[in-house]
Scaffold this active site. Structure first.
Site, PDB file in Angstrom:
ATOM      1  N   ASP A  67     -10.093  -7.847  -7.547  1.00  0.00           N
ATOM      2  CA  ASP A  67     -10.341  -6.378  -7.562  1.00  0.00           C
ATOM      3  C   ASP A  67     -10.897  -6.374  -9.177  1.00  0.00           C
ATOM      4  O   ASP A  67     -10.378  -6.968 -10.038  1.00  0.00           O
ATOM      5  CB  ASP A  67      -9.670  -5.595  -6.639  1.00  0.00           C
ATOM      6  CG  ASP A  67      -7.935  -5.537  -7.698  1.00  0.00           C
ATOM      7  OD1 ASP A  67      -8.639  -5.873  -8.638  1.00  0.00           O
ATOM      8  OD2 ASP A  67      -7.264  -4.567  -6.549  1.00  0.00           O
ATOM      9  N   ASN A 136       0.774   3.166  -1.971  1.00  0.00           N
ATOM     10  CA  ASN A 136       0.986   3.991  -1.029  1.00  0.00           C
ATOM     11  C   ASN A 136       1.244   2.126   0.280  1.00  0.00           C
ATOM     12  O   ASN A 136       0.352   2.967   1.261  1.00  0.00           O
ATOM     13  CB  ASN A 136      -0.539   4.676  -0.772  1.00  0.00           C
ATOM     14  CG  ASN A 136      -1.312   3.989  -1.755  1.00  0.00           C
ATOM     15  OD1 ASN A 136      -1.139   2.453  -1.816  1.00  0.00           O
ATOM     16  ND2 ASN A 136      -2.461   4.435  -1.295  1.00  0.00           N
ATOM     17  N   HIS A 138      -0.545   0.039  -0.657  1.00  0.00           N
ATOM     18  CA  HIS A 138      -1.906  -1.421  -0.790  1.00  0.00           C
ATOM     19  C   HIS A 138      -2.578  -2.530  -1.388  1.00  0.00           C
ATOM     20  O   HIS A 138      -0.950  -2.342  -2.708  1.00  0.00           O
ATOM     21  CB  HIS A 138      -3.281   0.065  -1.398  1.00  0.00           C
ATOM     22  CG  HIS A 138      -3.251   0.235  -3.003  1.00  0.00           C
ATOM     23  ND1 HIS A 138      -3.202   1.263  -3.663  1.00  0.00           N
ATOM     24  CD2 HIS A 138      -3.668  -1.279  -3.936  1.00  0.00           C
ATOM     25  CE1 HIS A 138      -2.845   1.224  -4.602  1.00  0.00           C
ATOM     26  NE2 HIS A 138      -3.425  -0.083  -4.746  1.00  0.00           N
ATOM     27  N   GLU A 143      -7.476   0.023   0.635  1.00  0.00           N
ATOM     28  CA  GLU A 143      -6.424   1.086   0.715  1.00  0.00           C
ATOM     29  C   GLU A 143      -5.946   1.320   2.804  1.00  0.00           C
ATOM     30  O   GLU A 143      -6.259   0.838   2.991  1.00  0.00           O
ATOM     31  CB  GLU A 143      -6.971   2.362  -0.005  1.00  0.00           C
ATOM     32  CG  GLU A 143      -7.357   2.959  -1.147  1.00  0.00           C
ATOM     33  CD  GLU A 143      -5.767   3.145  -2.160  1.00  0.00           C
ATOM     34  OE1 GLU A 143      -5.297   2.667  -1.944  1.00  0.00           O
ATOM     35  OE2 GLU A 143      -6.457   3.462  -3.266  1.00  0.00           O
TER      36      GLU A 143
HETATM   37  C1  GLP Z   1      -3.895  -1.344  -9.040  1.00  0.00           C
HETATM   38  C2  GLP Z   1      -4.625  -2.817  -8.270  1.00  0.00           C
HETATM   39  C3  GLP Z   1      -3.353  -3.349  -7.508  1.00  0.00           C
HETATM   40  C4  GLP Z   1      -2.018  -3.616  -7.650  1.00  0.00           C
HETATM   41  C5  GLP Z   1      -1.770  -1.715  -8.552  1.00  0.00           C
HETATM   42  C6  GLP Z   1      -0.250  -1.740  -8.537  1.00  0.00           C
HETATM   43  O1  GLP Z   1      -4.234  -0.714  -7.316  1.00  0.00           O
HETATM   44  N1  GLP Z   1      -5.630  -2.741  -7.581  1.00  0.00           N
HETATM   45  O2  GLP Z   1      -3.795  -4.818  -7.110  1.00  0.00           O
HETATM   46  O3  GLP Z   1      -1.346  -4.026  -6.765  1.00  0.00           O
HETATM   47  O4  GLP Z   1      -2.447  -1.519  -8.850  1.00  0.00           O
HETATM   48  O5  GLP Z   1      -0.153  -1.407  -9.768  1.00  0.00           O
HETATM   49  P1  GLP Z   1       0.949  -1.715 -11.026  1.00  0.00           P
HETATM   50  O6  GLP Z   1       1.457  -2.884 -10.351  1.00  0.00           O
HETATM   51  O7  GLP Z   1       0.527  -0.735 -12.302  1.00  0.00           O
HETATM   52  O8  GLP Z   1       2.169  -0.373 -10.120  1.00  0.00           O
END
Ligand code: GLP
Length: 236
Positions: A67, A136, A138, A143
């Site tokens: 993404d 959440n 995702h 989402e």
């Molecule tokens: C973002 C990314 C996700 C990732 C999430 C959690 O939203 N798009 O791919 O899994 O963050 O991030 P973190 O590892 O910093 O908790």
């Protein structure tokens, strides 16, 4: 589904890197699906270490990232392209032209998304997809929603996601409100999926995703249907 509980971030990162390294050793021209966020940073550090020790060669593989924020160019320090260059690509011998991160500034994101999925399919699909998970539930930027979307598409980020990701920006107003994300199609078609989750804040998301019903309200729950899923969690 193989859920591995570990007791430190270091162990999580080592184990995840070992799984990715095995994939590269077994199939040097493999296609890796890669993730951003704070969780994979330690995994990437371990992979860089293996490369520096001469144990790993990235020169024949291809990567596709999940993404990107809409509106950020690749040289923006908070763009996911910048993150990947900074945390992995600049430190190993991957060919830059074989690294793919969705373009957050594509003129026609819909056409671009379809082309991104086609590019993955043309490479034979993803051999190993690395995923983090949002608080959440995702994955990538899929989402909670009423339906699972298969293709790469644009999304409006949840308030909770913007809140969680504001720590990387100077202020919450700078956090982009939209993103382009791989959908569930390419993720579920990956031959192997490796999801990593670190910290107590991810406990509820892991419980709902892997011990609850499969629903687009908890996007990661669809992974229960994946035939080769490994989850590594450090949830304390
Ligand atoms: C973002 C990314 C996700 C990732 C999430 C959690 O939203 N798009 O791919 O899994 O963050 O991030 P973190 O590892 O910093 O908790």
């Amino acid at each position: 589904m193989n859920i591995i509980h570990v007791s430190s971030y270091e162990e999580l990162s080592r184990k995840a890197a070992d799984i990715i390294a095995s994939q590269i050793l077994m199939k040097p021209n493999c296609v890796l699906g890669l993730a951003t966020g704070s969780t994979p940073i330690g995994t990437y550090q371990n992979l860089v270490k293996k490369y520096q020790q001469g144990d790993l060669d990235f020169s024949t593989l291809t990567t596709f990232n999940l993404d990107e924020y809409l509106g950020l160019t690749g040289d923006h320090p908070q763009s996911y392209r910048y993150f990947m260059n900074d945390n992995l690509f600049n430190h190993v011998n991957v060919r830059p032209e074989c690294t793919n991160v969705p373009d957050g500034c594509a003129a026609d994101p819909k056409a671009y998304g379809l082309a991104y999925d086609q590019a993955i399919a043309d490479m034979g699909g993803i051999d190993l997809q690395l995923l983090g998970i949002g608080n959440n539930g995702h994955i990538a930027f899929n989402e909670p929603a009423d339906v699972f979307v298969a293709e790469t598409h644009t999304v409006t980020l949840d308030k909770s996601t913007i809140e969680a990701n504001k720590r990387f920006f100077n202020s919450i107003d700078e956090v982009p409100t939209q993103a382009i994300t791989m959908g569930m199609g390419s993720i579920m078609k990956a031959k192997k999926v490796l999801l990593i989750a670190n910290g107590a804040a991810k406990k509820e998301a892991i419980e709902k995703s892997f011990y609850g019903p499969i629903t687009p309200e908890v996007p990661a729950s669809i992974l229960q249907l994946h035939p080769d899923l490994t989850v590594i969690c450090n949830l304390d």
